[in-house]
Design a protein around this motif. Structure first.
Motif, PDB file in Angstrom:
ATOM      1  N   TYR A  53       9.043   3.697   5.275  1.00 59.34           N
ATOM      2  CA  TYR A  53       8.490   4.449   5.893  1.00 59.34           C
ATOM      3  C   TYR A  53       8.016   4.171   7.417  1.00 59.34           C
ATOM      4  O   TYR A  53       7.847   5.090   8.027  1.00 59.34           O
ATOM      5  N   GLU A  58       6.278   7.410   9.394  1.00 66.74           N
ATOM      6  CA  GLU A  58       5.794   7.673   8.797  1.00 66.74           C
ATOM      7  C   GLU A  58       4.225   6.243   7.711  1.00 66.74           C
ATOM      8  O   GLU A  58       4.674   5.222   8.716  1.00 66.74           O
ATOM      9  N   VAL A  60       2.791   3.486   5.831  1.00 68.97           N
ATOM     10  CA  VAL A  60       3.064   2.802   5.128  1.00 68.97           C
ATOM     11  C   VAL A  60       1.796   3.056   3.726  1.00 68.97           C
ATOM     12  O   VAL A  60       0.218   3.453   4.042  1.00 68.97           O
ATOM     13  N   VAL A  65      -1.164  -1.306   2.512  1.00 67.16           N
ATOM     14  CA  VAL A  65      -2.019  -1.739   3.364  1.00 67.16           C
ATOM     15  C   VAL A  65      -3.878  -2.521   3.383  1.00 67.16           C
ATOM     16  O   VAL A  65      -3.588  -3.123   4.269  1.00 67.16           O
ATOM     17  N   PHE A  87      -5.854  -0.474  11.643  1.00 66.35           N
ATOM     18  CA  PHE A  87      -6.465  -0.169  10.846  1.00 66.35           C
ATOM     19  C   PHE A  87      -7.414  -0.185  11.255  1.00 66.35           C
ATOM     20  O   PHE A  87      -8.088  -0.521  12.137  1.00 66.35           O
ATOM     21  N   ARG A  89      -6.350   3.908   9.818  1.00 66.49           N
ATOM     22  CA  ARG A  89      -5.460   4.727  10.428  1.00 66.49           C
ATOM     23  C   ARG A  89      -5.737   6.466   9.269  1.00 66.49           C
ATOM     24  O   ARG A  89      -5.217   6.983   9.818  1.00 66.49           O
ATOM     25  N   GLN A  93      -8.471   4.429   3.607  1.00 64.38           N
ATOM     26  CA  GLN A  93      -8.371   3.030   4.600  1.00 64.38           C
ATOM     27  C   GLN A  93      -9.591   3.182   5.426  1.00 64.38           C
ATOM     28  O   GLN A  93     -10.581   1.375   4.380  1.00 64.38           O
TER      29      GLN A  93
HETATM   30  P1  AMP Z   1       1.984  -0.122  14.369  1.00 64.44           P
HETATM   31  O1  AMP Z   1       2.293  -1.552  15.534  1.00 64.44           O
HETATM   32  O2  AMP Z   1       0.493  -0.566  14.174  1.00 64.44           O
HETATM   33  O3  AMP Z   1       2.387   0.859  15.707  1.00 64.44           O
HETATM   34  O4  AMP Z   1       2.364  -0.322  13.162  1.00 64.44           O
HETATM   35  C1  AMP Z   1       3.870   0.280  13.775  1.00 64.44           C
HETATM   36  C2  AMP Z   1       3.998   0.687  11.927  1.00 64.44           C
HETATM   37  O5  AMP Z   1       3.166   0.118  10.789  1.00 64.44           O
HETATM   38  C3  AMP Z   1       3.612   2.501  11.699  1.00 64.44           C
HETATM   39  O6  AMP Z   1       3.722   2.837  12.123  1.00 64.44           O
HETATM   40  C4  AMP Z   1       3.194   2.391  10.473  1.00 64.44           C
HETATM   41  O7  AMP Z   1       5.077   3.002   9.458  1.00 64.44           O
HETATM   42  C5  AMP Z   1       2.892   0.845  10.035  1.00 64.44           C
HETATM   43  N1  AMP Z   1       1.952   1.251   9.778  1.00 64.44           N
HETATM   44  C6  AMP Z   1       0.640   0.235  10.925  1.00 64.44           C
HETATM   45  N2  AMP Z   1      -0.426  -0.257  10.391  1.00 64.44           N
HETATM   46  C7  AMP Z   1      -0.504   1.027   9.028  1.00 64.44           C
HETATM   47  C8  AMP Z   1      -1.619   1.503   9.046  1.00 64.44           C
HETATM   48  N3  AMP Z   1      -2.910   0.739   9.071  1.00 64.44           N
HETATM   49  N4  AMP Z   1      -1.745   2.346   7.384  1.00 64.44           N
HETATM   50  C9  AMP Z   1      -0.159   2.659   7.019  1.00 64.44           C
HETATM   51  N5  AMP Z   1       1.117   2.739   7.823  1.00 64.44           N
HETATM   52  C10 AMP Z   1       1.014   1.290   8.769  1.00 64.44           C
END
Ligand code: AMP
Length: 189
Positions: A53, A58, A60, A65, A87, A89, A93
């Motif tokens: 993902y 995309e 997750v 999470v 979080f 997102r 959630q």
């Molecule tokens: P970030 O560092 O917060 O930009 O997260 C990097 C990647 O991790 C995102 O593009 C998602 O694929 C995944 N991710 C991080 N936090 C979440 C979340 N709360 N829900 C779903 N996927 C997440």
């Protein structure tokens, strides 16, 4: 407990500002992105599933999470509070987080949204890609991450606006000037 939800698009500066907030206010930083990246480098089963993902920009799946956050909250039951970064997102959630906190007799105290123009977001993510070697900061994935943010994540702001917890702060300018604005809002709670 004071629980701050740091909100904003990818590249808005949530990670940078979170670090400054936890230092100044003694809160615990919970970044789902950081936790997932640690799982990826540990090559765990969860990491392997999440990778597919993350590489595409995309989200997750919610159950993964939410489970991760639940464990971290349990582990830090005596904390002064948390800074949630990246979080929730999705609306699912957000609802799960509200429930988890309620079960611990606490709640979100504030949603702090960092407001940054889209062109600036893209510029910052490109720079970050070079510095941190993040595979999800390529031009194509960046476009998708911003699209996913607009479609799935912006409704989360509405969820907390309804609870009167939302405050927007300018995320443009220097790290220090942004943090000055952030601190002013946090000091009120
Ligand atoms: P970030 O560092 O917060 O930009 O997260 C990097 C990647 O991790 C995102 O593009 C998602 O694929 C995944 N991710 C991080 N936090 C979440 C979340 N709360 N829900 C779903 N996927 C997440």
């Amino acid at each position: 407990m004071k629980n701050i939800l740091l909100f904003g698009a990818p590249g808005a500066g949530k990670g940078t500002q979170s670090k400054k907030i936890i230092e100044k206010y003694g809160l615990i930083h919970l970044s789902t992105g950081d936790i997932l990246r640690a799982e990826l480098s540990g090559n765990t089963e969860l990491g392997k599933e999440a990778r597919t993902y993350m590489e595409k920009g995309e989200l997750v799946p919610d159950n993964i999470v939410i489970g991760m956050i639940e464990q971290k909250i349990k582990k830090n039951a005596t904390a002064k509070g948390f800074v949630f970064d990246g979080f929730p997102r999705t609306i699912e959630q957000a609802k799960a987080l509200d429930k988890l906190l309620k079960n611990n007799n606490t709640e979100i105290s504030l949603m702090l949204a960092l407001k940054v123009e889209t062109e600036e977001l893209k510029k910052r993510m490109k720079i970050r890609a070079e510095k941190e070697n993040r595979t999800d900061d390529t031009a194509e994935v960046i476009e998708n991450r911003i699209k996913v943010y607009k479609e799935k994540t912006t409704p989360v702001a509405e969820h907390y606006k309804k609870q009167n917890k939302y405050t927007g702060v300018s995320g443009m300018g220097t790290v220090e000037s942004i943090f000055a604005g952030v601190s002013l809002v946090i000091d009120k709670i």
